[in-house]
Design a protein around this motif. Structure first.
Motif, mmCIF file in Angstrom:
data_model
loop_
_atom_site.group_PDB
_atom_site.id
_atom_site.type_symbol
_atom_site.label_atom_id
_atom_site.label_comp_id
_atom_site.label_asym_id
_atom_site.label_seq_id
_atom_site.Cartn_x
_atom_site.Cartn_y
_atom_site.Cartn_z
ATOM 1 N N GLY A 107 0.807 -1.215 0.000
ATOM 2 C CA GLY A 107 0.000 0.000 0.000
ATOM 3 C C GLY A 107 0.842 1.267 0.000
ATOM 4 O O GLY A 107 1.843 1.359 0.704
ATOM 5 N N ARG A 108 0.416 2.234 -0.825
ATOM 6 C CA ARG A 108 1.101 3.524 -0.911
ATOM 7 C C ARG A 108 0.085 4.641 -0.779
ATOM 8 O O ARG A 108 -1.012 4.571 -1.339
ATOM 9 N N VAL A 109 0.459 5.683 -0.061
ATOM 10 C CA VAL A 109 -0.417 6.849 0.094
ATOM 11 C C VAL A 109 -0.392 7.645 -1.214
ATOM 12 O O VAL A 109 0.665 8.074 -1.662
ATOM 13 N N VAL A 110 -1.560 7.799 -1.831
ATOM 14 C CA VAL A 110 -1.638 8.540 -3.094
ATOM 15 C C VAL A 110 -2.362 9.869 -2.944
ATOM 16 O O VAL A 110 -2.210 10.766 -3.783
ATOM 17 N N ILE A 111 -3.165 9.990 -1.910
ATOM 18 C CA ILE A 111 -3.846 11.255 -1.617
ATOM 19 C C ILE A 111 -3.762 11.512 -0.126
ATOM 20 O O ILE A 111 -3.994 10.615 0.680
ATOM 21 N N GLN A 112 -3.407 12.743 0.244
ATOM 22 C CA GLN A 112 -3.366 13.108 1.656
ATOM 23 C C GLN A 112 -3.887 14.531 1.803
ATOM 24 O O GLN A 112 -3.455 15.444 1.092
ATOM 25 N N ASP A 113 -4.835 14.697 2.706
ATOM 26 C CA ASP A 113 -5.469 16.001 2.918
ATOM 27 C C ASP A 113 -6.010 16.575 1.614
ATOM 28 O O ASP A 113 -5.928 17.789 1.366
ATOM 29 N N GLY A 114 -6.550 15.701 0.762
ATOM 30 C CA GLY A 114 -7.185 16.152 -0.472
ATOM 31 C C GLY A 114 -6.247 16.432 -1.623
ATOM 32 O O GLY A 114 -6.679 16.852 -2.695
ATOM 33 N N ARG A 115 -4.944 16.189 -1.453
ATOM 34 C CA ARG A 115 -3.967 16.478 -2.500
ATOM 35 C C ARG A 115 -3.229 15.219 -2.919
ATOM 36 O O ARG A 115 -2.913 14.381 -2.084
ATOM 37 N N ARG A 116 -2.951 15.098 -4.229
ATOM 38 C CA ARG A 116 -2.178 13.975 -4.723
ATOM 39 C C ARG A 116 -0.748 14.072 -4.209
ATOM 40 O O ARG A 116 -0.118 15.125 -4.274
ATOM 41 N N VAL A 117 -0.236 12.963 -3.694
ATOM 42 C CA VAL A 117 1.150 12.942 -3.215
ATOM 43 C C VAL A 117 1.969 11.914 -3.981
ATOM 44 O O VAL A 117 3.115 11.665 -3.678
ATOM 45 N N ASP A 118 1.343 11.285 -4.989
ATOM 46 C CA ASP A 118 2.012 10.246 -5.758
ATOM 47 C C ASP A 118 1.426 10.263 -7.154
ATOM 48 O O ASP A 118 0.240 10.502 -7.336
ATOM 49 N N ASP A 119 2.256 10.011 -8.168
ATOM 50 C CA ASP A 119 1.772 9.994 -9.547
ATOM 51 C C ASP A 119 1.308 8.613 -9.978
ATOM 52 O O ASP A 119 1.226 8.308 -11.161
ATOM 53 N N LEU A 120 0.967 7.759 -9.015
ATOM 54 C CA LEU A 120 0.520 6.400 -9.320
ATOM 55 C C LEU A 120 -0.766 6.433 -10.122
ATOM 56 O O LEU A 120 -1.710 7.146 -9.802
ATOM 57 N N ASP A 121 -0.810 5.654 -11.196
ATOM 58 C CA ASP A 121 -1.985 5.542 -12.039
ATOM 59 C C ASP A 121 -2.954 4.540 -11.416
ATOM 60 O O ASP A 121 -2.657 3.356 -11.344
ATOM 61 N N HIS A 122 -4.107 4.998 -10.973
ATOM 62 C CA HIS A 122 -5.053 4.118 -10.281
ATOM 63 C C HIS A 122 -5.574 3.011 -11.173
ATOM 64 O O HIS A 122 -6.018 1.980 -10.691
ATOM 65 N N CYS A 123 -5.557 3.207 -12.487
ATOM 66 C CA CYS A 123 -6.056 2.181 -13.406
ATOM 67 C C CYS A 123 -4.986 1.152 -13.742
ATOM 68 O O CYS A 123 -5.275 0.125 -14.342
ATOM 69 N N ASN A 124 -3.737 1.452 -13.395
ATOM 70 C CA ASN A 124 -2.634 0.540 -13.706
ATOM 71 C C ASN A 124 -1.741 0.390 -12.487
ATOM 72 O O ASN A 124 -0.621 0.913 -12.456
ATOM 73 N N LEU A 125 -2.264 -0.270 -11.471
ATOM 74 C CA LEU A 125 -1.519 -0.436 -10.225
ATOM 75 C C LEU A 125 -0.335 -1.368 -10.444
ATOM 76 O O LEU A 125 -0.373 -2.261 -11.287
ATOM 77 N N PRO A 126 0.763 -1.159 -9.703
ATOM 78 C CA PRO A 126 1.946 -1.998 -9.885
ATOM 79 C C PRO A 126 1.658 -3.457 -9.575
ATOM 80 O O PRO A 126 0.965 -3.774 -8.629
ATOM 81 N N ASP A 127 2.220 -4.344 -10.426
ATOM 82 C CA ASP A 127 2.060 -5.780 -10.249
ATOM 83 C C ASP A 127 3.427 -6.367 -9.924
ATOM 84 O O ASP A 127 4.257 -6.547 -10.818
ATOM 85 N N PRO A 128 3.708 -6.662 -8.647
ATOM 86 C CA PRO A 128 5.034 -7.141 -8.266
ATOM 87 C C PRO A 128 5.404 -8.465 -8.919
ATOM 88 O O PRO A 128 6.567 -8.730 -9.181
ATOM 89 N N VAL A 129 4.426 -9.322 -9.188
ATOM 90 C CA VAL A 129 4.705 -10.612 -9.824
ATOM 91 C C VAL A 129 5.190 -10.399 -11.258
ATOM 92 O O VAL A 129 6.199 -10.972 -11.688
#
Length: 215
Positions: free
Chosen positions: A165-187
């Motif tokens: 898990g990674r924090v992508v929004i905090q206090d209403g602001r984006r803190v990460d450029d992670l694409d919610h539709c393409n989450l990282p797949d470690p496998v």
């Protein structure tokens, strides 16, 4: 106790638009049944009737598919929607106005002693299939995305997604450029890394073969 029961039923109507009548809610909502069984088991647990408390919790698990350890500490107005597969560990602590969906685990990370399950703040939403593991704190007003695996503390007013898990929004602001539709797949990342290493080894092997042929 009657006041708490009425509050639990009112909470269902506030958070589930599918709820039609009090009779239906009392009769068919397994999350409500599991919560009421937990309260009875927890009362025995606090009086050190541990075996009886565990028996009640296991009986509730059999009928509802929801396992809440009687040692857990749960605040008011918890809503477990659907609930199948929900597991709440012994030292877990849950604040007020928390919503939990099916398949959620509030668990430990090993055989450690003492406080080994998470502490969930007030007004937290934990989506389907999320795993919150270890003695960590999820701050007030936070949201855990479906299927996320949370291993680190979550600040208040945050949204967490991904594995881990990674924090992508905090206090209403984006803190990460992670694409919610393409989450990282470690496998897949691991497979790609192995493919790259195999390709590199093949190249080295071919160069060695050429050197032997020339000689």
């Amino acid at each position: 106790m009657l006041k708490l029961i009425k509050e639990d039923i009112r909470t269902v109507f506030e958070r589930d638009p599918a709820a039609r009548s009090t009779f239906e809610v009392v009769l068919t909502y397994s999350g409500l049944h599991a919560l009421w069984a937990y309260r009875i088991a927890h009362a025995f647990y606090k009086r050190r009737y541990y075996t009886l408390a565990r028996f009640i919790s296991q009986l509730a698990r059999f009928f509802t598919g929801i396992e809440i350890h009687p040692g857990a500490k749960i605040g008011r107005r918890l809503f477990i929607d659907h609930g199948a597969g929900v597991v709440i560990g012994e030292t877990a602590e849950i604040g007020d106005d928390v919503t939990i969906y099916q398949g959620v685990t509030l668990g430990g990370t090993g055989k450690e002693k003492g406080k080994r399950h998470p502490t969930i703040g007030n007004n937290v939403l934990i989506s389907s299939g999320a795993k919150v593991l270890g003695s960590i704190t999820v701050g007030d007003n936070s949201k855990i995305g479906a299927g996320s695996v949370v291993l680190k503390p979550v600040p208040p007013n945050s949204t967490v997604v991904g594995v881990p898990g990674r924090v992508v929004i905090q206090d209403g602001r984006r803190v990460d450029d992670l694409d919610h539709c393409n989450l990282p797949d470690p496998v897949m990342e691991m497979i790609k890394q192995m493919q790259d290493e195999i390709s590199s080894l093949r190249k080295e092997l071919q160069e060695m073969k050429r050197g032997v042929t020339v000689e």
